[in-house]
Scaffold this motif. Structure first.
Motif, PDB file in Angstrom:
ATOM      1  N   LEU A  91       0.832  -1.211   0.000  1.00 52.85           N
ATOM      2  CA  LEU A  91       0.000   0.000   0.000  1.00 52.85           C
ATOM      3  C   LEU A  91       0.866   1.261   0.000  1.00 52.85           C
ATOM      4  O   LEU A  91       0.578   2.230  -0.714  1.00 52.85           O
ATOM      5  CB  LEU A  91      -0.951  -0.017   1.198  1.00 52.85           C
ATOM      6  CG  LEU A  91      -1.969  -1.158   1.195  1.00 52.85           C
ATOM      7  CD1 LEU A  91      -2.735  -1.196   2.512  1.00 52.85           C
ATOM      8  CD2 LEU A  91      -2.907  -1.066   0.003  1.00 52.85           C
ATOM      9  N   PHE A  92       1.938   1.247   0.790  1.00 54.09           N
ATOM     10  CA  PHE A  92       2.865   2.376   0.851  1.00 54.09           C
ATOM     11  C   PHE A  92       3.494   2.631  -0.527  1.00 54.09           C
ATOM     12  O   PHE A  92       3.608   3.775  -0.970  1.00 54.09           O
ATOM     13  CB  PHE A  92       3.948   2.074   1.894  1.00 54.09           C
ATOM     14  CG  PHE A  92       5.025   3.119   1.991  1.00 54.09           C
ATOM     15  CD1 PHE A  92       4.845   4.251   2.766  1.00 54.09           C
ATOM     16  CD2 PHE A  92       6.219   2.957   1.309  1.00 54.09           C
ATOM     17  CE1 PHE A  92       5.837   5.216   2.863  1.00 54.09           C
ATOM     18  CE2 PHE A  92       7.221   3.915   1.396  1.00 54.09           C
ATOM     19  CZ  PHE A  92       7.027   5.047   2.178  1.00 54.09           C
ATOM     20  N   THR A  93       3.889   1.562  -1.207  1.00 58.70           N
ATOM     21  CA  THR A  93       4.529   1.688  -2.519  1.00 58.70           C
ATOM     22  C   THR A  93       3.562   2.215  -3.563  1.00 58.70           C
ATOM     23  O   THR A  93       3.948   3.017  -4.423  1.00 58.70           O
ATOM     24  CB  THR A  93       5.147   0.337  -2.948  1.00 58.70           C
ATOM     25  OG1 THR A  93       6.102  -0.067  -1.954  1.00 58.70           O
ATOM     26  CG2 THR A  93       5.839   0.429  -4.294  1.00 58.70           C
ATOM     27  N   ILE A  94       2.302   1.807  -3.487  1.00 59.86           N
ATOM     28  CA  ILE A  94       1.300   2.362  -4.407  1.00 59.86           C
ATOM     29  C   ILE A  94       1.201   3.871  -4.203  1.00 59.86           C
ATOM     30  O   ILE A  94       1.250   4.650  -5.168  1.00 59.86           O
ATOM     31  CB  ILE A  94      -0.074   1.690  -4.215  1.00 59.86           C
ATOM     32  CG1 ILE A  94      -0.044   0.258  -4.738  1.00 59.86           C
ATOM     33  CG2 ILE A  94      -1.173   2.490  -4.929  1.00 59.86           C
ATOM     34  CD1 ILE A  94      -1.295  -0.546  -4.428  1.00 59.86           C
ATOM     35  N   ALA A  95       1.080   4.286  -2.944  1.00 59.03           N
ATOM     36  CA  ALA A  95       0.955   5.724  -2.656  1.00 59.03           C
ATOM     37  C   ALA A  95       2.199   6.483  -3.109  1.00 59.03           C
ATOM     38  O   ALA A  95       2.095   7.529  -3.770  1.00 59.03           O
ATOM     39  CB  ALA A  95       0.708   5.939  -1.165  1.00 59.03           C
ATOM     40  N   ALA A  96       3.385   5.975  -2.779  1.00 61.82           N
ATOM     41  CA  ALA A  96       4.628   6.647  -3.153  1.00 61.82           C
ATOM     42  C   ALA A  96       4.791   6.713  -4.669  1.00 61.82           C
ATOM     43  O   ALA A  96       5.239   7.727  -5.217  1.00 61.82           O
ATOM     44  CB  ALA A  96       5.820   5.938  -2.521  1.00 61.82           C
ATOM     45  N   THR A  97       4.408   5.651  -5.346  1.00 60.55           N
ATOM     46  CA  THR A  97       4.527   5.608  -6.801  1.00 60.55           C
ATOM     47  C   THR A  97       3.631   6.657  -7.453  1.00 60.55           C
ATOM     48  O   THR A  97       4.064   7.392  -8.349  1.00 60.55           O
ATOM     49  CB  THR A  97       4.167   4.202  -7.324  1.00 60.55           C
ATOM     50  OG1 THR A  97       5.063   3.257  -6.736  1.00 60.55           O
ATOM     51  CG2 THR A  97       4.267   4.124  -8.840  1.00 60.55           C
ATOM     52  N   LEU A  98       2.401   6.740  -6.990  1.00 63.95           N
ATOM     53  CA  LEU A  98       1.476   7.700  -7.578  1.00 63.95           C
ATOM     54  C   LEU A  98       1.843   9.139  -7.232  1.00 63.95           C
ATOM     55  O   LEU A  98       1.639  10.046  -8.042  1.00 63.95           O
ATOM     56  CB  LEU A  98       0.043   7.386  -7.132  1.00 63.95           C
ATOM     57  CG  LEU A  98      -0.511   6.064  -7.657  1.00 63.95           C
ATOM     58  CD1 LEU A  98      -1.886   5.787  -7.049  1.00 63.95           C
ATOM     59  CD2 LEU A  98      -0.570   6.048  -9.172  1.00 63.95           C
ATOM     60  N   MET A  99       2.413   9.351  -6.045  1.00 68.24           N
ATOM     61  CA  MET A  99       2.774  10.706  -5.627  1.00 68.24           C
ATOM     62  C   MET A  99       4.076  11.199  -6.251  1.00 68.24           C
ATOM     63  O   MET A  99       4.180  12.370  -6.615  1.00 68.24           O
ATOM     64  CB  MET A  99       2.909  10.768  -4.095  1.00 68.24           C
ATOM     65  CG  MET A  99       1.585  10.692  -3.371  1.00 68.24           C
ATOM     66  SD  MET A  99       1.773  10.534  -1.582  1.00 68.24           S
ATOM     67  CE  MET A  99       2.681  12.004  -1.178  1.00 68.24           C
ATOM     68  N   PHE A 100       5.075  10.316  -6.365  1.00 71.83           N
ATOM     69  CA  PHE A 100       6.410  10.778  -6.726  1.00 71.83           C
ATOM     70  C   PHE A 100       6.914  10.284  -8.079  1.00 71.83           C
ATOM     71  O   PHE A 100       7.955  10.743  -8.542  1.00 71.83           O
ATOM     72  CB  PHE A 100       7.413  10.390  -5.634  1.00 71.83           C
ATOM     73  CG  PHE A 100       7.092  11.030  -4.315  1.00 71.83           C
ATOM     74  CD1 PHE A 100       7.224  12.399  -4.144  1.00 71.83           C
ATOM     75  CD2 PHE A 100       6.634  10.270  -3.257  1.00 71.83           C
ATOM     76  CE1 PHE A 100       6.923  13.002  -2.940  1.00 71.83           C
ATOM     77  CE2 PHE A 100       6.323  10.861  -2.044  1.00 71.83           C
ATOM     78  CZ  PHE A 100       6.463  12.231  -1.882  1.00 71.83           C
ATOM     79  N   HIS A 101       6.228   9.337  -8.690  1.00 73.56           N
ATOM     80  CA  HIS A 101       6.686   8.813  -9.977  1.00 73.56           C
ATOM     81  C   HIS A 101       5.584   8.897 -11.032  1.00 73.56           C
ATOM     82  O   HIS A 101       5.442   8.020 -11.871  1.00 73.56           O
ATOM     83  CB  HIS A 101       7.198   7.384  -9.827  1.00 73.56           C
ATOM     84  CG  HIS A 101       8.317   7.262  -8.849  1.00 73.56           C
ATOM     85  ND1 HIS A 101       9.485   7.986  -8.967  1.00 73.56           N
ATOM     86  CD2 HIS A 101       8.436   6.539  -7.712  1.00 73.56           C
ATOM     87  CE1 HIS A 101      10.274   7.698  -7.950  1.00 73.56           C
ATOM     88  NE2 HIS A 101       9.661   6.839  -7.171  1.00 73.56           N
ATOM     89  N   ASN A 102       4.805   9.967 -10.981  1.00 74.57           N
ATOM     90  CA  ASN A 102       3.716  10.164 -11.941  1.00 74.57           C
ATOM     91  C   ASN A 102       4.287  10.716 -13.250  1.00 74.57           C
ATOM     92  O   ASN A 102       4.215  11.901 -13.527  1.00 74.57           O
ATOM     93  CB  ASN A 102       2.630  11.066 -11.352  1.00 74.57           C
ATOM     94  CG  ASN A 102       3.174  12.360 -10.795  1.00 74.57           C
ATOM     95  OD1 ASN A 102       4.374  12.534 -10.647  1.00 74.57           O
ATOM     96  ND2 ASN A 102       2.285  13.278 -10.495  1.00 74.57           N
ATOM     97  N   PHE A 103       4.812   9.810 -14.040  1.00 79.70           N
ATOM     98  CA  PHE A 103       5.494  10.173 -15.289  1.00 79.70           C
ATOM     99  C   PHE A 103       4.579  10.921 -16.247  1.00 79.70           C
ATOM    100  O   PHE A 103       5.049  11.709 -17.060  1.00 79.70           O
ATOM    101  CB  PHE A 103       6.076   8.923 -15.971  1.00 79.70           C
ATOM    102  CG  PHE A 103       5.039   7.912 -16.368  1.00 79.70           C
ATOM    103  CD1 PHE A 103       4.430   7.977 -17.618  1.00 79.70           C
ATOM    104  CD2 PHE A 103       4.669   6.892 -15.497  1.00 79.70           C
ATOM    105  CE1 PHE A 103       3.476   7.049 -17.982  1.00 79.70           C
ATOM    106  CE2 PHE A 103       3.709   5.960 -15.851  1.00 79.70           C
ATOM    107  CZ  PHE A 103       3.109   6.041 -17.101  1.00 79.70           C
ATOM    108  N   TRP A 104       3.285  10.690 -16.171  1.00 76.57           N
ATOM    109  CA  TRP A 104       2.337  11.338 -17.063  1.00 76.57           C
ATOM    110  C   TRP A 104       2.216  12.845 -16.793  1.00 76.57           C
ATOM    111  O   TRP A 104       1.763  13.568 -17.657  1.00 76.57           O
ATOM    112  CB  TRP A 104       0.959  10.674 -16.946  1.00 76.57           C
ATOM    113  CG  TRP A 104       0.436  10.664 -15.533  1.00 76.57           C
ATOM    114  CD1 TRP A 104      -0.325  11.627 -14.929  1.00 76.57           C
ATOM    115  CD2 TRP A 104       0.678   9.666 -14.559  1.00 76.57           C
ATOM    116  NE1 TRP A 104      -0.578  11.287 -13.627  1.00 76.57           N
ATOM    117  CE2 TRP A 104       0.025  10.075 -13.361  1.00 76.57           C
ATOM    118  CE3 TRP A 104       1.367   8.453 -14.546  1.00 76.57           C
ATOM    119  CZ2 TRP A 104       0.049   9.337 -12.199  1.00 76.57           C
ATOM    120  CZ3 TRP A 104       1.381   7.716 -13.371  1.00 76.57           C
ATOM    121  CH2 TRP A 104       0.732   8.151 -12.219  1.00 76.57           C
ATOM    122  N   ALA A 105       2.674  13.289 -15.615  1.00 76.90           N
ATOM    123  CA  ALA A 105       2.607  14.716 -15.290  1.00 76.90           C
ATOM    124  C   ALA A 105       3.993  15.326 -15.110  1.00 76.90           C
ATOM    125  O   ALA A 105       4.114  16.486 -14.741  1.00 76.90           O
ATOM    126  CB  ALA A 105       1.792  14.912 -14.010  1.00 76.90           C
TER     127      ALA A 105
END
Length: 145
Positions: A91-105
């Motif tokens: 769950l932590f990795t999902i949150a971190a991925t979406l917050m800090f590795h949002n390549f689309w933005a």
């Protein structure tokens, strides 16, 4: 179809015991979380500022992230509470991925780097799902429980 897949897999090369695969998975991904947690501890103010503010909510989030990474990373290494640790890290990795590795933005210069980090984290999610599903294996502190 499932039995034909298992027959094909068992007919060729020698197979590693599941417990060794689970041990490798735990020991291969735990250092990433431990390193990151130690990094947050050593640069706590900078981490808190990146998450909001050096005091208040940013400090709470940084402290929580540090606790999750260090606590769950140690749990994976030891195989102690490995399933709940893997779920928490998932769950932590999902949150971190979406917050800090949002390549689309991301700015154009960072798209490739952020895409690689995003995809790397998908691989981590696969390993964490495996540990959450199958447990730590027999090479673990609480293997007999």
């Amino acid at each position: 179809m499932s039995s034909s897949i298992h027959a094909a897999a068992d007919s060729g090369a020698a197979r590693l015991p599941d417990s060794l695969v689970l041990l490798f998975a735990r020991l291969a991904i735990a250092p990433l979380f431990l390193y990151s947690g130690i990094g947050k501890a050593m640069a706590f103010s900078a981490t808190a500022a990146r998450l909001g503010a050096a005091d208040g909510l940013g400090a709470v989030l940084a402290g929580g992230a540090m606790a999750v990474e260090l606590g769950c990373g140690i749990a994976l290494v030891l195989g102690l509470f490995a399933r709940p640790a893997a779920v928490i890290l998932f769950l932590f990795t999902i949150a971190a991925t979406l917050m800090f590795h949002n390549f689309w933005a991301a700015p154009e210069a960072q798209v490739v780097t952020q895409t690689i980090n995003f995809l790397k984290n998908l691989g981590l999610l696969g390993a964490l799902a495996m540990i959450a599903s199958f447990g730590p294996g027999s090479y673990a502190v609480n293997a007999g429980k």
